[in-house]
Design a protein around this motif. Structure first.
Motif, PDB file in Angstrom:
ATOM      1  N   HIS A 113       5.717   1.273  12.114  1.00 48.20           N
ATOM      2  CA  HIS A 113       4.860   2.416  12.380  1.00 48.20           C
ATOM      3  C   HIS A 113       4.178   2.828  11.080  1.00 48.20           C
ATOM      4  O   HIS A 113       4.769   2.780  10.007  1.00 48.20           O
ATOM      5  CB  HIS A 113       5.677   3.577  12.946  1.00 48.20           C
ATOM      6  CG  HIS A 113       4.841   4.707  13.433  1.00 48.20           C
ATOM      7  ND1 HIS A 113       4.009   4.599  14.521  1.00 48.20           N
ATOM      8  CD2 HIS A 113       4.686   5.969  12.964  1.00 48.20           C
ATOM      9  CE1 HIS A 113       3.389   5.752  14.708  1.00 48.20           C
ATOM     10  NE2 HIS A 113       3.780   6.591  13.780  1.00 48.20           N
ATOM     11  N   LYS A 114       2.943   3.261  11.189  1.00 51.97           N
ATOM     12  CA  LYS A 114       2.132   3.522   9.992  1.00 51.97           C
ATOM     13  C   LYS A 114       2.743   4.547   9.056  1.00 51.97           C
ATOM     14  O   LYS A 114       2.579   4.464   7.839  1.00 51.97           O
ATOM     15  CB  LYS A 114       0.729   3.970  10.401  1.00 51.97           C
ATOM     16  CG  LYS A 114       0.647   5.266  11.203  1.00 51.97           C
ATOM     17  CD  LYS A 114      -0.778   5.576  11.586  1.00 51.97           C
ATOM     18  CE  LYS A 114      -0.914   6.920  12.303  1.00 51.97           C
ATOM     19  NZ  LYS A 114      -0.190   6.945  13.581  1.00 51.97           N
ATOM     20  N   SER A 115       3.473   5.509   9.588  1.00 47.68           N
ATOM     21  CA  SER A 115       4.029   6.553   8.730  1.00 47.68           C
ATOM     22  C   SER A 115       5.268   6.103   7.970  1.00 47.68           C
ATOM     23  O   SER A 115       5.770   6.819   7.101  1.00 47.68           O
ATOM     24  CB  SER A 115       4.369   7.797   9.560  1.00 47.68           C
ATOM     25  OG  SER A 115       5.391   7.503  10.500  1.00 47.68           O
ATOM     26  N   LEU A 116       5.781   4.880   8.274  1.00 44.12           N
ATOM     27  CA  LEU A 116       6.994   4.400   7.618  1.00 44.12           C
ATOM     28  C   LEU A 116       6.740   3.206   6.705  1.00 44.12           C
ATOM     29  O   LEU A 116       7.689   2.605   6.205  1.00 44.12           O
ATOM     30  CB  LEU A 116       8.037   4.005   8.676  1.00 44.12           C
ATOM     31  CG  LEU A 116       8.647   5.152   9.487  1.00 44.12           C
ATOM     32  CD1 LEU A 116       9.637   4.597  10.499  1.00 44.12           C
ATOM     33  CD2 LEU A 116       9.319   6.178   8.600  1.00 44.12           C
ATOM     34  N   VAL A 117       5.484   2.877   6.487  1.00 45.75           N
ATOM     35  CA  VAL A 117       5.164   1.706   5.672  1.00 45.75           C
ATOM     36  C   VAL A 117       5.815   1.794   4.299  1.00 45.75           C
ATOM     37  O   VAL A 117       6.344   0.807   3.770  1.00 45.75           O
ATOM     38  CB  VAL A 117       3.638   1.536   5.543  1.00 45.75           C
ATOM     39  CG1 VAL A 117       3.296   0.512   4.459  1.00 45.75           C
ATOM     40  CG2 VAL A 117       3.046   1.101   6.880  1.00 45.75           C
ATOM     41  N   GLU A 118       5.803   2.965   3.702  1.00 48.24           N
ATOM     42  CA  GLU A 118       6.350   3.122   2.353  1.00 48.24           C
ATOM     43  C   GLU A 118       7.871   3.021   2.328  1.00 48.24           C
ATOM     44  O   GLU A 118       8.468   2.869   1.254  1.00 48.24           O
ATOM     45  CB  GLU A 118       5.912   4.463   1.755  1.00 48.24           C
ATOM     46  CG  GLU A 118       4.407   4.588   1.555  1.00 48.24           C
ATOM     47  CD  GLU A 118       3.848   3.516   0.630  1.00 48.24           C
ATOM     48  OE1 GLU A 118       4.566   3.097  -0.307  1.00 48.24           O
ATOM     49  OE2 GLU A 118       2.698   3.093   0.837  1.00 48.24           O
ATOM     50  N   ALA A 119       8.508   3.107   3.480  1.00 52.79           N
ATOM     51  CA  ALA A 119       9.974   3.031   3.523  1.00 52.79           C
ATOM     52  C   ALA A 119      10.476   1.597   3.428  1.00 52.79           C
ATOM     53  O   ALA A 119      11.646   1.364   3.137  1.00 52.79           O
ATOM     54  CB  ALA A 119      10.499   3.674   4.804  1.00 52.79           C
ATOM     55  N   SER A 120       9.586   0.636   3.661  1.00 51.75           N
ATOM     56  CA  SER A 120       9.990  -0.761   3.594  1.00 51.75           C
ATOM     57  C   SER A 120      10.149  -1.193   2.145  1.00 51.75           C
ATOM     58  O   SER A 120       9.459  -0.708   1.249  1.00 51.75           O
ATOM     59  CB  SER A 120       8.943  -1.649   4.277  1.00 51.75           C
ATOM     60  OG  SER A 120       9.291  -3.016   4.140  1.00 51.75           O
ATOM     61  N   SER A 121      11.062  -2.140   1.926  1.00 51.19           N
ATOM     62  CA  SER A 121      11.258  -2.672   0.581  1.00 51.19           C
ATOM     63  C   SER A 121      10.198  -3.711   0.224  1.00 51.19           C
ATOM     64  O   SER A 121      10.101  -4.136  -0.931  1.00 51.19           O
ATOM     65  CB  SER A 121      12.654  -3.304   0.459  1.00 51.19           C
ATOM     66  OG  SER A 121      12.818  -4.330   1.417  1.00 51.19           O
ATOM     67  N   LEU A 122       9.399  -4.120   1.212  1.00 55.03           N
ATOM     68  CA  LEU A 122       8.320  -5.070   0.961  1.00 55.03           C
ATOM     69  C   LEU A 122       7.003  -4.338   0.721  1.00 55.03           C
ATOM     70  O   LEU A 122       6.855  -3.155   1.041  1.00 55.03           O
ATOM     71  CB  LEU A 122       8.176  -6.024   2.157  1.00 55.03           C
ATOM     72  CG  LEU A 122       9.386  -6.890   2.478  1.00 55.03           C
ATOM     73  CD1 LEU A 122       9.058  -7.832   3.624  1.00 55.03           C
ATOM     74  CD2 LEU A 122       9.833  -7.679   1.255  1.00 55.03           C
TER      75      LEU A 122
END
Length: 365
Positions: A113-122
């Protein structure tokens, strides 16, 4: 016309009781907004069943599930039972319920989901837009093959696990994956280890044969080690992945982490027809159990899958999913989704926000 559905609820161990409680409240919210009712029967599975019933899967639990329209499961396991013999391990209950209910197809979506992109380690450019489905065969393979532990002729402690697949088992899961791919972007990757394993060579042969019945779906084959690498390197190339039990267990967890937290991933385990068992992908997280900080969203999204796949309540499922995304878009996070733990919400708080958003959607409809 409103309907009544029978739901078997198995909270399990660790954080299972906490996250399932919030998911049940979401079902109650659906009742308030639509009139559909859910008759809930609770059962024990896993470590709590070992403690109370002397077995990880009591027969009473199996019967509760068989009498239901669908099953909602929390999580099983914990260090308390790590040294138990195999038949008294919590995970044995999980394998047993899958077998008892004929749950052969495990669906694990991984959507960024677009709002969680920064939560990924990639990197954001790698994971932004990821939307894939792992279809895992669930009742065959090495998990269910004969197991031996013995001392060999040289006095060495030796273990054996037998990997067996029948042609009909492979065809059943392959067809399910083709049907899912046909409803998505018509691309299916069948994952195996055909350069080494005879079972994988059978798997590939069956996939090719079944693929002839789906000329509109592009079928490709990939070795499991290559697939694992590509999931991290370029995950957006995948639409639907189908694979055997152990490979699917590993790859689906890898795919889950693309999204930033395994606490966001739901799953469905389906039998023939519409019956299914629904659970979050994550485990029992005993280190945070009882602290009220577990992320309930994967379990809530599992409820949405249950409404869609087993109960034919697509509109209600969409309302739950939209509520989850709206809450995240508003910046609300549990501890696993943010580095700023001072602003992290607890399990109950996050569940409450989702239900409030569901109510907003219902009123504005």
């Amino acid at each position: 016309m409103t309907k009544t559905f029978k739901i078997a609820v198995l909270p399990g161990d660790g954080i299972g009781t906490e996250i399932v409680a919030e998911a049940v409240k979401v079902l109650e919210a659906v009742t308030e907004q639509t009139g559909h009712s859910f008759e809930i029967s609770y059962g024990r599975i896993g470590g709590c069943a070992i403690d109370e019933d002397g077995t990880p899967l009591p027969e009473a639990t199996v019967q509760i599930c068989k009498d239901a329209d669908a099953v909602l499961l929390g999580a099983v396991g914990g260090p308390k039972w790590d040294n138990n013999p195999g038949h008294l391990r919590p995970e044995t209950g999980l394998l047993g319920i899958r077998k008892a209910l004929g749950l052969f197809a495990n669906l694990r979506p991984a959507t960024m989901h677009k709002s969680l992109v920064e939560a990924s380690s990639l990197k954001p450019e790698v994971v932004s837009g990821v939307d894939l489905m792992v279809v895992r065969e669930l009742t065959g393979g090495i998990y269910f093959g004969e197991k031996k532990r013995y001392t060999d002729e040289n006095g060495q402690d030796t273990a054996e696990d037998l990997l067996i697949y029948r042609e009909d088992e492979v065809e059943r899961i392959i067809r399910s994956a083709f049907d899912i791919a046909r409803k998505r972007n018509k691309r299916l990757v069948s994952v195996d280890k055909a350069n080494v394993l005879e079972s994988s060579r059978l798997w590939r042969k069956v996939a090719e044969r079944v693929g002839a019945d789906y000329p509109d779906v592009e079928l490709t084959h990939q070795l499991v080690d290559s697939c694992a690498m590509q999931l991290v390197r370029a995950p957006k190339q995948f639409d639907v992945i189908v694979t055997e039990n152990m490979f699917g267990d590993i790859l689906s967890d890898e795919a889950a982490m693309l999204t930033g937290s395994i606490g966001m991933l739901s799953s469905a385990s389906l039998a023939e027809g519409s019956f299914g068992l629904y659970e979050p992908v994550h485990g029992s997280a005993p280190d945070i159990a009882g602290k009220g900080i577990a992320n309930p969203l994967a379990t809530i999204l599992s409820v949405a899958m249950m409404l869609r796949y087993s109960l034919n309540l697509d509109e209600e499922a969409g309302r739950i999913e939209n509520a989850v995304w709206a809450v995240l878009d508003a910046g609300h996070r549990t501890g696993d989704l943010t580095d700023d733990r001072s602003k992290a919400l607890g399990t109950v708080e996050m569940g409450q926000l989702v239900r409030e958003e569901m109510k907003k959607q219902f009123v504005s409809k």
